[in-house]
Design a protein around this motif. Structure first.
Motif, PDB file in Angstrom:
ATOM      1  N   UNK A  38       0.819  -1.206   0.000  1.00 29.78           N
ATOM      2  CA  UNK A  38       0.000   0.000   0.000  1.00 29.78           C
ATOM      3  C   UNK A  38       0.857   1.263   0.000  1.00 29.78           C
ATOM      4  N   UNK A  39       1.965   1.230   0.694  1.00 29.95           N
ATOM      5  CA  UNK A  39       2.820   2.403   0.833  1.00 29.95           C
ATOM      6  C   UNK A  39       4.051   2.332  -0.060  1.00 29.95           C
ATOM      7  N   UNK A  40       3.998   1.571  -1.136  1.00 33.14           N
ATOM      8  CA  UNK A  40       5.146   1.439  -2.038  1.00 33.14           C
ATOM      9  C   UNK A  40       5.410   2.766  -2.736  1.00 33.14           C
ATOM     10  N   UNK A  41       6.690   3.084  -2.998  1.00 34.58           N
ATOM     11  CA  UNK A  41       6.997   4.337  -3.699  1.00 34.58           C
ATOM     12  C   UNK A  41       6.492   4.297  -5.136  1.00 34.58           C
ATOM     13  N   UNK A  42       6.152   5.470  -5.660  1.00 30.06           N
ATOM     14  CA  UNK A  42       5.612   5.553  -7.010  1.00 30.06           C
ATOM     15  C   UNK A  42       6.681   5.339  -8.071  1.00 30.06           C
ATOM     16  N   UNK A  43       7.895   5.803  -7.806  1.00 29.49           N
ATOM     17  CA  UNK A  43       8.964   5.681  -8.797  1.00 29.49           C
ATOM     18  C   UNK A  43       9.709   4.358  -8.584  1.00 29.49           C
ATOM     19  N   UNK A  44      10.146   3.723  -9.658  1.00 35.04           N
ATOM     20  CA  UNK A  44      10.872   2.461  -9.504  1.00 35.04           C
ATOM     21  C   UNK A  44      12.249   2.696  -8.883  1.00 35.04           C
ATOM     22  N   UNK A  45      12.694   1.722  -8.134  1.00 33.27           N
ATOM     23  CA  UNK A  45      13.996   1.807  -7.472  1.00 33.27           C
ATOM     24  C   UNK A  45      15.067   1.356  -8.449  1.00 33.27           C
ATOM     25  N   UNK A  46      16.181   2.112  -8.517  1.00 31.35           N
ATOM     26  CA  UNK A  46      17.273   1.753  -9.411  1.00 31.35           C
ATOM     27  C   UNK A  46      18.011   0.538  -8.867  1.00 31.35           C
ATOM     28  N   UNK A  47      18.446  -0.351  -9.743  1.00 28.71           N
ATOM     29  CA  UNK A  47      19.290  -1.454  -9.278  1.00 28.71           C
ATOM     30  C   UNK A  47      20.591  -0.921  -8.699  1.00 28.71           C
ATOM     31  N   UNK A  48      21.235  -1.696  -7.850  1.00 26.86           N
ATOM     32  CA  UNK A  48      22.457  -1.231  -7.185  1.00 26.86           C
ATOM     33  C   UNK A  48      23.575  -0.932  -8.173  1.00 26.86           C
ATOM     34  N   UNK A  49      23.660  -1.676  -9.242  1.00 25.15           N
ATOM     35  CA  UNK A  49      24.762  -1.461 -10.177  1.00 25.15           C
ATOM     36  C   UNK A  49      24.674  -0.079 -10.826  1.00 25.15           C
ATOM     37  N   UNK A  50      23.468   0.365 -11.157  1.00 27.33           N
ATOM     38  CA  UNK A  50      23.312   1.688 -11.755  1.00 27.33           C
ATOM     39  C   UNK A  50      23.452   2.779 -10.710  1.00 27.33           C
ATOM     40  N   UNK A  51      22.976   2.530  -9.503  1.00 27.40           N
ATOM     41  CA  UNK A  51      23.054   3.532  -8.450  1.00 27.40           C
ATOM     42  C   UNK A  51      24.502   3.768  -8.036  1.00 27.40           C
ATOM     43  N   UNK A  52      25.322   2.724  -8.057  1.00 25.03           N
ATOM     44  CA  UNK A  52      26.719   2.871  -7.662  1.00 25.03           C
ATOM     45  C   UNK A  52      27.515   3.640  -8.717  1.00 25.03           C
ATOM     46  N   UNK A  53      27.130   3.515  -9.983  1.00 23.02           N
ATOM     47  CA  UNK A  53      27.859   4.190 -11.057  1.00 23.02           C
ATOM     48  C   UNK A  53      27.558   5.685 -11.094  1.00 23.02           C
ATOM     49  N   UNK A  54      26.343   6.060 -10.763  1.00 25.78           N
ATOM     50  CA  UNK A  54      25.988   7.476 -10.829  1.00 25.78           C
ATOM     51  C   UNK A  54      26.514   8.194  -9.598  1.00 25.78           C
ATOM     52  N   UNK A  55      27.225   9.286  -9.822  1.00 23.89           N
ATOM     53  CA  UNK A  55      27.784  10.076  -8.735  1.00 23.89           C
ATOM     54  C   UNK A  55      26.995  11.361  -8.618  1.00 23.89           C
ATOM     55  N   UNK A  56      26.845  11.868  -7.426  1.00 23.16           N
ATOM     56  CA  UNK A  56      26.134  13.132  -7.281  1.00 23.16           C
ATOM     57  C   UNK A  56      26.910  14.283  -7.925  1.00 23.16           C
ATOM     58  N   UNK A  57      26.193  15.325  -8.273  1.00 22.76           N
ATOM     59  CA  UNK A  57      26.832  16.475  -8.909  1.00 22.76           C
ATOM     60  C   UNK A  57      27.820  17.108  -7.944  1.00 22.76           C
ATOM     61  N   UNK A  58      28.989  17.443  -8.438  1.00 22.40           N
ATOM     62  CA  UNK A  58      30.006  18.077  -7.611  1.00 22.40           C
ATOM     63  C   UNK A  58      30.924  17.089  -6.914  1.00 22.40           C
ATOM     64  N   UNK A  59      30.691  15.802  -7.119  1.00 19.49           N
ATOM     65  CA  UNK A  59      31.566  14.807  -6.480  1.00 19.49           C
ATOM     66  C   UNK A  59      32.865  14.748  -7.262  1.00 19.49           C
ATOM     67  N   UNK A  60      33.950  14.966  -6.568  1.00 17.42           N
ATOM     68  CA  UNK A  60      35.256  14.971  -7.207  1.00 17.42           C
ATOM     69  C   UNK A  60      36.184  14.038  -6.460  1.00 17.42           C
ATOM     70  N   UNK A  61      37.376  13.865  -6.987  1.00 29.20           N
ATOM     71  CA  UNK A  61      38.358  13.032  -6.319  1.00 29.20           C
ATOM     72  C   UNK A  61      38.947  13.770  -5.120  1.00 29.20           C
ATOM     73  N   UNK A  62      39.531  13.004  -4.217  1.00 28.63           N
ATOM     74  CA  UNK A  62      40.150  13.587  -3.032  1.00 28.63           C
ATOM     75  C   UNK A  62      41.420  14.313  -3.461  1.00 28.63           C
ATOM     76  N   UNK A  63      41.634  15.530  -2.989  1.00 21.03           N
ATOM     77  CA  UNK A  63      42.838  16.276  -3.365  1.00 21.03           C
ATOM     78  C   UNK A  63      44.107  15.550  -2.918  1.00 21.03           C
ATOM     79  N   UNK A  64      45.191  15.779  -3.648  1.00 16.78           N
ATOM     80  CA  UNK A  64      46.463  15.109  -3.370  1.00 16.78           C
ATOM     81  C   UNK A  64      46.996  15.472  -1.994  1.00 16.78           C
ATOM     82  N   UNK A  65      46.760  16.712  -1.551  1.00 25.05           N
ATOM     83  CA  UNK A  65      47.240  17.123  -0.231  1.00 25.05           C
ATOM     84  C   UNK A  65      46.567  16.300   0.871  1.00 25.05           C
ATOM     85  N   UNK A  66      45.274  16.062   0.710  1.00 24.15           N
ATOM     86  CA  UNK A  66      44.542  15.265   1.698  1.00 24.15           C
ATOM     87  C   UNK A  66      45.047  13.828   1.713  1.00 24.15           C
TER      88      UNK A  66
END
Length: 86
Positions: A38-66
Motif C-alpha cells: 500500500x505504501x510502495x513508492x511511485x517511482x521504480x527503485x534503481x538497481x544497485x549497479x546503476x546507483x553505484x555508477x551514478x555520482x552526485x553532482x560536484x563529487x570529485x576526487x580527493x585532493x592530493x594534499x589530503x
C-alpha cells in the motif's frame, strides 16, 4: 493431582501458547506485507549497479594534499603502535 495429569495440562498449555504466538505472528506478517504494498513508492527503485555508477553532482576526487596527509597519519600511527612491523 498425579504427575500424568499435570504433564498433560502443561503440554496443553504449551501447545495453546505456541499456536497463539504462531497465529499472531502470521497475522502480523500478512499485515506488514499488505502495508508495504500500500505504501510502495511511485517511482521504480534503481538497481544497485546503476546507483553505484551514478555520482552526485560536484563529487570529485580527493585532493592530493589530503591523500598525503592521510598517508602520513597512517604511517605515523603504525610506527607508534606497531614498531616491529616494517
Amino acid at each position: 493431582m498425579d504427575i500424568t495429569a499435570l504433564l498433560a495440562q502443561a503440554a496443553n498449555l504449551m501447545l495453546t501458547g505456541m499456536v497463539g504466538v504462531f497465529v499472531f505472528l502470521s497475522i502480523l506478517i500478512i499485515a506488514v506485507k499488505g502495508l508495504s504494498k500500500f505504501a510502495a513508492p511511485d517511482e521504480p527503485v534503481q538497481p544497485r549497479s546503476q546507483a553505484a555508477k551514478s555520482k552526485p553532482a560536484g563529487a570529485e576526487q580527493v585532493p592530493a594534499e589530503n591523500l598525503a596527509a592521510i598517508s602520513a597519519a597512517i604511517s605515523q600511527y603504525r610506527n607508534q603502535h606497531f614498531p616491529s612491523e616494517k
